[in-house]
Write a protein that holds these residues in place. Structure first.
Motif, PDB file in Angstrom:
ATOM      1  N   SER A  99       0.844  -1.180   0.000  1.00 54.26           N
ATOM      2  CA  SER A  99       0.000   0.000   0.000  1.00 54.26           C
ATOM      3  C   SER A  99       0.885   1.236   0.000  1.00 54.26           C
ATOM      4  CB  SER A  99      -0.912   0.017   1.228  1.00 54.26           C
ATOM      5  OG  SER A  99      -1.578   1.265   1.319  1.00 54.26           O
ATOM      6  N   SER A 100       0.527   2.204  -0.829  1.00 57.67           N
ATOM      7  CA  SER A 100       1.293   3.450  -0.892  1.00 57.67           C
ATOM      8  C   SER A 100       0.750   4.511   0.062  1.00 57.67           C
ATOM      9  CB  SER A 100       1.287   3.991  -2.325  1.00 57.67           C
ATOM     10  OG  SER A 100      -0.021   3.987  -2.855  1.00 57.67           O
ATOM     11  N   THR A 101      -0.290   4.160   0.824  1.00 57.96           N
ATOM     12  CA  THR A 101      -0.912   5.101   1.750  1.00 57.96           C
ATOM     13  C   THR A 101      -0.135   5.146   3.059  1.00 57.96           C
ATOM     14  OG1 THR A 101      -3.068   4.643   0.764  1.00 57.96           O
ATOM     15  CG2 THR A 101      -3.055   5.685   2.939  1.00 57.96           C
ATOM     16  N   ALA A 102       0.258   6.338   3.488  1.00 60.38           N
ATOM     17  CA  ALA A 102       1.134   6.482   4.654  1.00 60.38           C
ATOM     18  C   ALA A 102       0.528   5.898   5.928  1.00 60.38           C
ATOM     19  CB  ALA A 102       1.480   7.960   4.863  1.00 60.38           C
ATOM     20  N   ALA A 103      -0.797   6.010   6.071  1.00 55.56           N
ATOM     21  CA  ALA A 103      -1.448   5.539   7.299  1.00 55.56           C
ATOM     22  C   ALA A 103      -1.553   4.015   7.364  1.00 55.56           C
ATOM     23  CB  ALA A 103      -2.839   6.158   7.412  1.00 55.56           C
ATOM     24  N   ASP A 104      -1.331   3.345   6.250  1.00 55.82           N
ATOM     25  CA  ASP A 104      -1.416   1.882   6.201  1.00 55.82           C
ATOM     26  C   ASP A 104      -0.094   1.302   6.699  1.00 55.82           C
ATOM     27  OD1 ASP A 104      -1.505  -0.794   5.549  1.00 55.82           O
ATOM     28  OD2 ASP A 104      -2.486  -0.462   3.627  1.00 55.82           O
ATOM     29  N   LEU A 132      -2.808 -10.333   5.305  1.00 56.58           N
ATOM     30  CA  LEU A 132      -2.592  -8.953   5.731  1.00 56.58           C
ATOM     31  C   LEU A 132      -2.457  -8.878   7.250  1.00 56.58           C
ATOM     32  CD1 LEU A 132      -5.192  -6.917   3.623  1.00 56.58           C
ATOM     33  CD2 LEU A 132      -2.721  -7.078   3.224  1.00 56.58           C
ATOM     34  N   GLU A 133      -1.483  -8.150   7.709  1.00 57.56           N
ATOM     35  CA  GLU A 133      -1.297  -7.931   9.138  1.00 57.56           C
ATOM     36  C   GLU A 133      -2.293  -6.908   9.677  1.00 57.56           C
ATOM     37  OE1 GLU A 133       1.099  -9.044  11.529  1.00 57.56           O
ATOM     38  OE2 GLU A 133       1.323 -10.673  10.083  1.00 57.56           O
ATOM     39  N   VAL A 134      -2.583  -5.912   8.849  1.00 61.66           N
ATOM     40  CA  VAL A 134      -3.427  -4.792   9.263  1.00 61.66           C
ATOM     41  C   VAL A 134      -4.479  -4.562   8.183  1.00 61.66           C
ATOM     42  CG1 VAL A 134      -3.439  -2.354   9.931  1.00 61.66           C
ATOM     43  CG2 VAL A 134      -1.422  -3.767  10.415  1.00 61.66           C
ATOM     44  N   ALA A 135      -5.657  -4.112   8.560  1.00 59.45           N
ATOM     45  CA  ALA A 135      -6.712  -3.812   7.592  1.00 59.45           C
ATOM     46  C   ALA A 135      -6.287  -2.702   6.641  1.00 59.45           C
ATOM     47  CB  ALA A 135      -7.990  -3.413   8.326  1.00 59.45           C
ATOM     48  N   ILE A 136      -6.806  -2.769   5.424  1.00 54.88           N
ATOM     49  CA  ILE A 136      -6.607  -1.694   4.451  1.00 54.88           C
ATOM     50  C   ILE A 136      -7.892  -0.884   4.410  1.00 54.88           C
ATOM     51  CG2 ILE A 136      -6.289  -1.158   2.009  1.00 54.88           C
ATOM     52  CD1 ILE A 136      -4.412  -3.503   1.800  1.00 54.88           C
ATOM     53  N   ALA A 137      -7.790   0.386   4.685  1.00 55.92           N
ATOM     54  CA  ALA A 137      -8.964   1.246   4.835  1.00 55.92           C
ATOM     55  C   ALA A 137      -9.443   1.793   3.501  1.00 55.92           C
ATOM     56  CB  ALA A 137      -8.639   2.395   5.786  1.00 55.92           C
ATOM     57  N   ALA A 138     -10.663   2.346   3.529  1.00 54.56           N
ATOM     58  CA  ALA A 138     -11.215   3.016   2.356  1.00 54.56           C
ATOM     59  C   ALA A 138     -10.303   4.161   1.939  1.00 54.56           C
ATOM     60  CB  ALA A 138     -12.608   3.541   2.679  1.00 54.56           C
TER      61      ALA A 138
END
Length: 241
Positions: A99-104, A132-138
């Protein structure tokens, strides 16, 4: 002792080529004397011994793309979209997703398979080897890249992508074999190398290394023995150790 992506081989093994894949792309092999190699699938053009190789240029169609909201623990990623071109089934096998999203806070994951990813439609799926270790958000976006050792080509001057190693065997187009990434290696020379100095990817001769003092391109090793420009010098490659 061996691991799934590390094998202990030999100089003889490093010179073997096949038309069918034997181990995962990118598998690292260490020979008796410590030289390191990476398993690759060559591109369409036969390799030249002594020429440095590079990966494909990453596809812009798989950069910062849409992805569905996904829960932690899943291995099948849904809602995968592309930009302007389709991505074929299993083109991404042994490649990487992140994921390229910083919060992910997920790491980069190795890809097990993919369905057809259709440009302009978020209907594709990517299956990971691990959940996945952590959920990927909208509103998150993803990047996916082929394995760097898939479809390797002669290193451009200056390089256009990741340096994958040096050809030790003339691997035919679309065949499989080993690229050397660490230890003493015969490498095409451009310019006047200096023993003990760093060798860098050449800015003017495809597949060659040049004196690092004259070249700002990535360093690939340390010079052991010097030969004239357009010939081959002995370089201790430092792409792997």
């Amino acid at each position: 002792m061996s691991f799934p992506n590390l094998v202990f081989g030999s100089e003889e093994e490093s010179l073997k080529t096949t038309t069918a894949k034997r181990v995962p792309l990118g598998t690292k092999m260490v020979a008796e004397d410590g030289r390191c190699y990476r398993y690759c699938e060559n591109g369409a053009t036969a390799q030249i011994v002594g020429n440095m190789q590079q990966s494909f240029v990453p596809l812009a169609d798989l950069q910062d793309e849409a992805i569905a909201t996904l829960a932690a623990g899943v291995t099948v990623l849904t809602g995968i979209g592309g930009t302007t071109a389709n991505t074929a089934v299993d083109l991404l096998v042994d490649g990487y997703f992140y994921s390229s999203t910083a919060a992910d806070l997920n790491p980069a994951y190795r890809i097990k398979s993919n369905t057809l990813i259709t440009a302009g439609a978020a209907t594709g799926t990517i299956t990971l080897y691990n959940a996945l270790e952590v959920a990927i958000a909208a509103a998150s976006t993803y990047n996916a890249v082929k394995n760097p050792w898939m479809d390797t080509i002669i290193m451009a001057s200056p390089p256009e992508a990741f340096t994958t190693g040096c050809a030790v065997k003339a691997i035919a187009g679309d065949a499989f074999g080993w690229l050397q990434t660490g230890g003493p290696c015969r490498v095409l020379t451009e310019g006047t190398l200096i023993i003990g100095d760093n060798a860098a990817a050449s800015a003017t001769t495809d597949g060659a290394v040049a004196p690092s003092a004259e070249d700002t391109n990535p360093q690939v090793g340390i010079v052991i023995m010097v030969d004239a420009t357009t010939e081959n010098s002995l370089v201790f490659l430092t792409l792997d150790s």
